[in-house]
Design a protein around this motif. Sequence first.
Motif, mmCIF file in Angstrom:
data_model
loop_
_atom_site.group_PDB
_atom_site.id
_atom_site.type_symbol
_atom_site.label_atom_id
_atom_site.label_comp_id
_atom_site.label_asym_id
_atom_site.label_seq_id
_atom_site.Cartn_x
_atom_site.Cartn_y
_atom_site.Cartn_z
ATOM 1 N N ALA A 1 50.691 20.375 99.664
ATOM 2 C CA ALA A 1 51.448 19.646 100.600
ATOM 3 C C ALA A 1 51.696 18.203 100.623
ATOM 4 O O ALA A 1 50.502 17.682 100.538
ATOM 5 N N ALA A 2 52.693 17.696 100.870
ATOM 6 C CA ALA A 2 52.907 16.218 100.683
ATOM 7 C C ALA A 2 53.264 15.788 102.155
ATOM 8 O O ALA A 2 53.850 16.508 102.770
ATOM 9 N N ILE B 1 62.151 14.991 98.346
ATOM 10 C CA ILE B 1 61.218 15.246 97.203
ATOM 11 C C ILE B 1 62.430 15.737 96.158
ATOM 12 O O ILE B 1 63.061 16.680 96.519
ATOM 13 N N ASN B 2 62.116 15.035 95.055
ATOM 14 C CA ASN B 2 63.177 15.369 93.969
ATOM 15 C C ASN B 2 62.497 16.474 93.043
ATOM 16 O O ASN B 2 63.351 17.482 92.903
ATOM 17 N N ALA B 3 61.269 16.708 93.036
ATOM 18 C CA ALA B 3 60.750 17.486 92.235
ATOM 19 C C ALA B 3 59.217 17.677 92.396
ATOM 20 O O ALA B 3 58.540 16.671 92.813
ATOM 21 N N MET B 4 58.729 18.941 92.479
ATOM 22 C CA MET B 4 56.907 18.981 92.354
ATOM 23 C C MET B 4 56.720 19.913 91.243
ATOM 24 O O MET B 4 57.353 20.736 90.549
ATOM 25 N N GLY B 5 55.405 19.558 91.141
ATOM 26 C CA GLY B 5 55.132 20.630 89.838
ATOM 27 C C GLY B 5 53.403 20.585 89.964
ATOM 28 O O GLY B 5 52.728 20.199 90.568
ATOM 29 N N TRP B 6 52.845 21.518 88.743
ATOM 30 C CA TRP B 6 51.558 21.588 88.745
ATOM 31 C C TRP B 6 51.247 21.218 87.412
ATOM 32 O O TRP B 6 51.885 21.768 86.447
ATOM 33 N N SER C 1 64.165 20.228 93.655
ATOM 34 C CA SER C 1 64.636 20.529 94.826
ATOM 35 C C SER C 1 65.642 21.370 95.003
ATOM 36 O O SER C 1 65.894 22.162 95.884
ATOM 37 N N GLY C 2 66.484 21.729 93.841
ATOM 38 C CA GLY C 2 67.395 22.723 93.961
ATOM 39 C C GLY C 2 67.084 23.938 93.509
ATOM 40 O O GLY C 2 67.543 25.059 93.531
ATOM 41 N N CYS D 1 48.504 18.752 91.653
ATOM 42 C CA CYS D 1 49.635 18.568 92.002
ATOM 43 C C CYS D 1 50.438 17.448 91.766
ATOM 44 O O CYS D 1 49.718 16.332 91.983
ATOM 45 N N ASN D 2 51.682 17.328 91.546
ATOM 46 C CA ASN D 2 52.587 16.062 91.326
ATOM 47 C C ASN D 2 53.835 16.207 92.029
ATOM 48 O O ASN D 2 54.375 17.241 92.323
ATOM 49 N N ALA D 3 54.352 15.002 92.640
ATOM 50 C CA ALA D 3 55.491 15.212 93.345
ATOM 51 C C ALA D 3 56.405 13.623 92.860
ATOM 52 O O ALA D 3 55.801 12.784 92.657
#
Length: 123
Positions: A22-23, A30-35, A52-53, A94-96
């Motif tokens: 959770a951010a 947020i444009n993108a999130m990843g692991w 985000s899409g 986690c990355n955002a």
Amino acid sequence: VQLQASGGGLVQAGGSLRLSCAASGSIISINAMGWYRQAPGKERGLVAAITSGGNTRYADTVKGRFTISRDNAKNTVYLQMNSLKPEDTAVYYCNADLNELVLGTRYDGMDYWGKGTLVTVSS
């Protein structure tokens, strides 16, 4: 901005785990999130990412076993990990990529990392 990851632990080979991240903070969007993950003695590498899409991409080693999803309203990303293997053992980060507001100024494309959560898969 902070990223809080949870859900790591010890599981037997063939088992499943679900990671959450959770951010929070002064987030505009947020444009993108990843692991990503890093095993002992190895470099950190991408596991899965989602925009985000809803567009997703996966490392070849996890395709068909892991599923990334996100809840945009909660600024949260999930990683469902099935059919886990001992080689999946690593610290998962986690990355955002996000846009934030700091003291009235907008900053786009800011990159944040969570502290990491350990996933251990026993054989």
